[in-house]
Design an enzyme around this catalytic site. Structure first.
Site, PDB file in Angstrom:
ATOM      1  CD1 TRP A 102      40.662  35.958  44.076  1.00  0.00           C
ATOM      2  CD2 TRP A 102      42.124  37.550  43.464  1.00  0.00           C
ATOM      3  NE1 TRP A 102      41.912  35.395  43.985  1.00  0.00           N
ATOM      4  CE2 TRP A 102      42.822  36.331  43.613  1.00  0.00           C
ATOM      5  CE3 TRP A 102      42.845  38.687  43.091  1.00  0.00           C
ATOM      6  CZ2 TRP A 102      44.206  36.221  43.396  1.00  0.00           C
ATOM      7  CZ3 TRP A 102      44.219  38.585  42.870  1.00  0.00           C
ATOM      8  CH2 TRP A 102      44.885  37.360  43.024  1.00  0.00           C
ATOM      9  CG  ASP A 173      38.077  38.959  38.523  1.00  0.00           C
ATOM     10  OD1 ASP A 173      38.350  38.080  37.678  1.00  0.00           O
ATOM     11  OD2 ASP A 173      38.816  39.224  39.495  1.00  0.00           O
ATOM     12  CE  LYS A 197      43.912  32.138  39.201  1.00  0.00           C
ATOM     13  NZ  LYS A 197      43.365  33.404  39.624  1.00  0.00           N
TER      14      LYS A 197
HETATM   15  C1  LIG Z   1      43.819  34.702  40.089  1.00  0.00           C
HETATM   16  C2  LIG Z   1      42.789  35.762  40.149  1.00  0.00           C
HETATM   17  C3  LIG Z   1      43.108  37.111  39.898  1.00  0.00           C
HETATM   18  C4  LIG Z   1      44.508  37.579  39.624  1.00  0.00           C
HETATM   19  O1  LIG Z   1      44.958  37.130  38.410  1.00  0.00           O
HETATM   20  P1  LIG Z   1      46.400  37.529  37.855  1.00  0.00           P
HETATM   21  O2  LIG Z   1      46.389  36.903  36.511  1.00  0.00           O
HETATM   22  O3  LIG Z   1      47.414  36.936  38.783  1.00  0.00           O
HETATM   23  O4  LIG Z   1      46.479  39.003  37.808  1.00  0.00           O
HETATM   24  C5  LIG Z   1      42.085  38.032  39.937  1.00  0.00           C
HETATM   25  N1  LIG Z   1      40.812  37.665  40.199  1.00  0.00           N
HETATM   26  C6  LIG Z   1      40.475  36.382  40.446  1.00  0.00           C
HETATM   27  C7  LIG Z   1      39.044  36.048  40.731  1.00  0.00           C
HETATM   28  C8  LIG Z   1      41.457  35.398  40.428  1.00  0.00           C
HETATM   29  O5  LIG Z   1      41.126  34.116  40.666  1.00  0.00           O
END
Ligand SMILES: *Cc1c(COP(=O)(O)O)cnc(C)c1O
Length: 361
Positions: A102, A173, A197
């Protein structure tokens, strides 16, 4: 069919109580005679739902006064681009810490938008199995911000500390570990997370931004990509993901009613311990991540021979446990055990893992 234990990394399992309440309110929300899905986003019913969700999120995270909370769309992936577009503010470089899949995507997006991207630290030397300690970070001279990935959902590597960035805005993030533990939001310039998530349904992205960082994009980003637009319109510049906001609101209420984020953290520590203690005692299964940096949310593990993977997954499915296949980039298995995964699910998994290993021994 009883509900399965869903170990998916995302979209992920949701609290059963939340789904039951949503089902109950599906046809008629609070005597309105309609489903939340059918409501005008500008009507008083939905405005109250969104306002309550925001207020509850502020309470849960103890968000400092002044910080803006945005309910957006486009996923964390769109934020990979909006962050440099909005926060560069004429500076020459941005700093990123590379911890895996990521972080890599965030870095690639920044490379297309910032004049210079400095990798302040990287865990690539050991296959992204650890968090580079702060003492090894080399920040550039006057970067626009420092970005890190609080939990690598694929690699199963998590920061259990908050980096120190001095006067430089810290950007994180938190897609896969937001709301899993208490957080000092005041340390951050910007926090973002896709909802699917640990918050609610896909389609909602949450951004928490310090007010002095809004409206500084140079050149001014297009309207939809400018945080200032969404701050000004209180996330109602266009139709927001109304149903996802409603479900997220129910999740926030449930967290508040079950001990807040301290309660969530306690449960998450206990759940992760069940799985890691088992892995540590096993000579059949393995997890490659440094003990201090193991994720409480996503636990990758391998079997001694990848040829056993399909049989392991089939047996898990027969026992009501799904989505355990690891990401294609790392192989093996991955158990995502977010807030909504009950400890019973983790115990069921460990008991099956023991049974499977014994059958091969
Ligand atoms: C799932 C995830 C993303 C991407 O998320 P989207 O909603 O599909 O754009 C980015 N960063 C992390 C840490 C993730 O787990």
């Amino acid at each position: 069919m009883p509900r399965v234990f869903n170990f998916s990394a995302g979209p992920a399992t949701l609290p059963e109580e939340v789904l039951a309440q949503a089902a109950e309110e599906m046809l008629d929300w609070h005597g309105s005679g309609q489903s939340v899905m059918e409501m005008s986003h500008r009507g008083k019913e939905f405005i109250s739902i969104a306002a309550e969700a925001e207020a509850d999120l502020r309470t849960l995270l103890d968000i400092p006064d002044g910080y803006h909370v945005l309910f957006l769309q486009g996923g964390a992936t769109l934020q990979f681009e909006l962050i440099p577009m909005n926060l560069m503010r004429g500076k020459r470089s941005v700093d990123y810490v590379h911890t895996g899949e990521w972080a890599k995507k965030a870095i690639a997006a920044a490379r297309g938008l910032a004049p210079s991207v400095n990798l302040a630290a990287s865990a690539e030397d050991r296959g992204f199995t650890y968090v580079p300690p702060q003492s090894t970070w080399r920040l550039s001279d006057d970067p626009a911000y420092v970005h890190y990935t609080a939990n690598e959902t694929i690699g199963g590597v998590e920061y259990h500390w908050i980096p120190e960035a001095g006067d430089v805005p810290l950007v994180s993030d938190m897609s896969s570990n937001i709301l899993s533990k208490p957080l000092d939001v005041s340390k951050f310039g910007l926090i973002y997370a896709g909802a699917q998530k640990n918050i609610g349904p896909a389609g909602l992205t949450i951004v928490i931004i310090r007010p002095d960082l809004v409206g500084l994009g140079v050149p001014t980003p297009p309207l939809m990509m400018d945080y200032a637009t969404h701050v000004k319109s209180e996330s109602m510049h266009n139709t927001p993901p109304t149903y996802a906001i409603y479900i997220a609101g129910l999740v926030f209420k449930r967290l508040l009613a079950t001990g807040g984020l301290a309660g969530a953290e306690e449960r998450n520590i206990a759940k992760a311990a069940v799985l890691y203690d088992f892995l540590d005692a096993s000579d059949f299964y393995a997890n490659p991540v440094d003990v201090a940096d193991r994720s409480r949310m996503n636990v990758p593990f391998t079997l001694p021979d990848p040829a056993l993977d399909a049989e392991f997954l089939a047996g898990a499915k027969e026992r009501g446990m799904v989505q355990l296949k690891g990401h294609r980039s790392v192989g093996g298995m991955r158990a995502s055990i977010y807030n909504a995964m009950p400890i019973e699910g983790v115990r069921a998994l460990v008991s099956y893992m023991a049974e499977f290993a014994a059958s091969k021994g």
